[in-house]
Design a protein around this motif. Sequence first.
Motif, PDB file in Angstrom:
ATOM      1  N   SER A   7       0.825  -1.211   0.000  1.00 60.11           N
ATOM      2  CA  SER A   7       0.000   0.000   0.000  1.00 60.11           C
ATOM      3  C   SER A   7       0.857   1.259   0.000  1.00 60.11           C
ATOM      4  N   ILE A   8       1.888   1.262   0.826  1.00 62.13           N
ATOM      5  CA  ILE A   8       2.734   2.455   0.958  1.00 62.13           C
ATOM      6  C   ILE A   8       3.645   2.615  -0.261  1.00 62.13           C
ATOM      7  N   ALA A   9       4.151   1.504  -0.786  1.00 62.05           N
ATOM      8  CA  ALA A   9       5.016   1.575  -1.972  1.00 62.05           C
ATOM      9  C   ALA A   9       4.269   2.123  -3.182  1.00 62.05           C
ATOM     10  N   ASN A  10       2.967   1.932  -3.229  1.00 58.59           N
ATOM     11  CA  ASN A  10       2.176   2.479  -4.338  1.00 58.59           C
ATOM     12  C   ASN A  10       2.224   4.001  -4.386  1.00 58.59           C
ATOM     13  N   SER A  11       2.584   4.629  -3.277  1.00 54.35           N
ATOM     14  CA  SER A  11       2.629   6.097  -3.204  1.00 54.35           C
ATOM     15  C   SER A  11       3.984   6.666  -3.595  1.00 54.35           C
ATOM     16  N   ALA A  12       4.916   5.826  -4.029  1.00 54.00           N
ATOM     17  CA  ALA A  12       6.253   6.308  -4.406  1.00 54.00           C
ATOM     18  C   ALA A  12       6.217   6.926  -5.796  1.00 54.00           C
ATOM     19  N   VAL A  13       5.568   8.077  -5.875  1.00 50.59           N
ATOM     20  CA  VAL A  13       5.436   8.805  -7.130  1.00 50.59           C
ATOM     21  C   VAL A  13       5.831  10.259  -6.892  1.00 50.59           C
ATOM     22  N   GLY A  14       6.154  10.952  -7.967  1.00 55.73           N
ATOM     23  CA  GLY A  14       6.533  12.355  -7.854  1.00 55.73           C
ATOM     24  C   GLY A  14       7.673  12.688  -8.791  1.00 55.73           C
ATOM     25  N   ASP A  15       7.966  13.980  -8.894  1.00 54.02           N
ATOM     26  CA  ASP A  15       8.961  14.450  -9.850  1.00 54.02           C
ATOM     27  C   ASP A  15      10.388  14.193  -9.407  1.00 54.02           C
ATOM     28  N   SER A  16      10.595  13.872  -8.138  1.00 50.56           N
ATOM     29  CA  SER A  16      11.951  13.622  -7.652  1.00 50.56           C
ATOM     30  C   SER A  16      11.920  12.479  -6.650  1.00 50.56           C
ATOM     31  N   ASP A  17      13.106  11.913  -6.379  1.00 51.77           N
ATOM     32  CA  ASP A  17      13.194  10.836  -5.393  1.00 51.77           C
ATOM     33  C   ASP A  17      12.752  11.312  -4.016  1.00 51.77           C
ATOM     34  N   ASN A  18      13.138  12.555  -3.664  1.00 51.55           N
ATOM     35  CA  ASN A  18      12.756  13.089  -2.349  1.00 51.55           C
ATOM     36  C   ASN A  18      11.247  13.196  -2.200  1.00 51.55           C
ATOM     37  N   ILE A  19      10.584  13.628  -3.275  1.00 58.52           N
ATOM     38  CA  ILE A  19       9.126  13.758  -3.223  1.00 58.52           C
ATOM     39  C   ILE A  19       8.484  12.384  -3.103  1.00 58.52           C
ATOM     40  N   ALA A  20       9.014  11.408  -3.825  1.00 57.94           N
ATOM     41  CA  ALA A  20       8.474  10.045  -3.753  1.00 57.94           C
ATOM     42  C   ALA A  20       8.607   9.482  -2.342  1.00 57.94           C
ATOM     43  N   VAL A  21       9.759   9.702  -1.700  1.00 59.70           N
ATOM     44  CA  VAL A  21       9.953   9.254  -0.322  1.00 59.70           C
ATOM     45  C   VAL A  21       8.950   9.947   0.595  1.00 59.70           C
TER      46      VAL A  21
ATOM     47  N   THR B 103       8.880   2.345   9.624  1.00 59.84           N
ATOM     48  CA  THR B 103       8.919   2.285   8.162  1.00 59.84           C
ATOM     49  C   THR B 103      10.224   2.878   7.666  1.00 59.84           C
ATOM     50  N   MET B 104      10.827   2.232   6.663  1.00 60.52           N
ATOM     51  CA  MET B 104      11.964   2.817   5.970  1.00 60.52           C
ATOM     52  C   MET B 104      11.702   2.758   4.476  1.00 60.52           C
ATOM     53  N   VAL B 105      11.890   3.897   3.807  1.00 62.89           N
ATOM     54  CA  VAL B 105      11.641   4.011   2.372  1.00 62.89           C
ATOM     55  C   VAL B 105      12.928   4.399   1.668  1.00 62.89           C
ATOM     56  N   VAL B 106      13.247   3.700   0.572  1.00 62.33           N
ATOM     57  CA  VAL B 106      14.398   4.039  -0.252  1.00 62.33           C
ATOM     58  C   VAL B 106      13.931   4.208  -1.690  1.00 62.33           C
ATOM     59  N   VAL B 107      14.205   5.387  -2.256  1.00 62.40           N
ATOM     60  CA  VAL B 107      13.941   5.651  -3.669  1.00 62.40           C
ATOM     61  C   VAL B 107      15.217   6.237  -4.249  1.00 62.40           C
ATOM     62  N   GLY B 108      15.912   5.472  -5.078  1.00 59.95           N
ATOM     63  CA  GLY B 108      17.180   5.953  -5.616  1.00 59.95           C
ATOM     64  C   GLY B 108      18.174   6.199  -4.498  1.00 59.95           C
ATOM     65  N   GLU B 109      18.679   7.427  -4.425  1.00 62.91           N
ATOM     66  CA  GLU B 109      19.645   7.779  -3.384  1.00 62.91           C
ATOM     67  C   GLU B 109      19.000   8.529  -2.224  1.00 62.91           C
ATOM     68  N   SER B 110      17.672   8.554  -2.211  1.00 60.76           N
ATOM     69  CA  SER B 110      16.936   9.208  -1.120  1.00 60.76           C
ATOM     70  C   SER B 110      16.318   8.161  -0.207  1.00 60.76           C
TER      71      SER B 110
END
Length: 250
Positions: free
Chosen positions: A186-200, A217-224
């Motif tokens: 559910s939470i991973a579905n929200s990993a959207v946005g124009d940048s990695d920081n926004i997705a996190v 919870t820990m979230v990793v998107v790219g280097e963020s």
Amino acid sequence: MTTSRIIRERIQIEETNILLKTDLKKHYLPNFILEQRMELTAYIRVHPEFLTSLEPLVVETMPPTPLIVSMMARAGRRAEVGPMAAVAGTIAQLSMGFMLKNGAKYVIADNGGDVALKTNKDVTVGLYAGESSLSGKIGFKIKHEKTPMGICTSSGTVGHSISFGRADSVTIFADEASIADALATSIANSAVGDSDNIAVHNCLERADNFKEHIRGTMVVVGESAGTMGKIPKLVQTDKKVVLGDFFDVY
């Protein structure tokens, strides 16, 4: 005081792929897993929407519904996703429960990265986050007194699970692996946005909606990366972990 030798065993039954670590040498876990899968398959044969729904479902209580079905449906409702989002974590949790019931003092059931554990000594769980530079370099120190615990990871870039986001990993620590699995999706579905920081940020904002069910919870998107709640202590590791070989014991 003597300590029991920990054995490591791979149990593979169709899509179920459990890496088991336990002090219980004689067990019948493969038979138990097969029974659970057969009960789930029989239920889906009569209720095909259970397999395909991306929305939460309420299952009937009469006649008695198989436990695996009830657990998956409950997890899906709590996480606002379909019940199949919880299948791997639920089988891991049921497997852990079966082993404990049969006398195990130490169980880690890792079903393709969805982990249920109850241990009598501390363990370190490695983080696998796809192509992120954090992957395989950090881990979580799990204190045995904090178990039983469910640790589940969802990814939009690794594995075969359905995800509508692009997170390299969303790792959920919860009381139950069944619920942790559904929440990770559910939470991973929200990993959207124009940048990695926004997705996190979007993932953590979503996680806040379910904080009563989540330890951390820990979230990793790219280097963020970002965290919410109380995650276990982070430690450095040089283990080359892959999805399904998720942890190492020190």
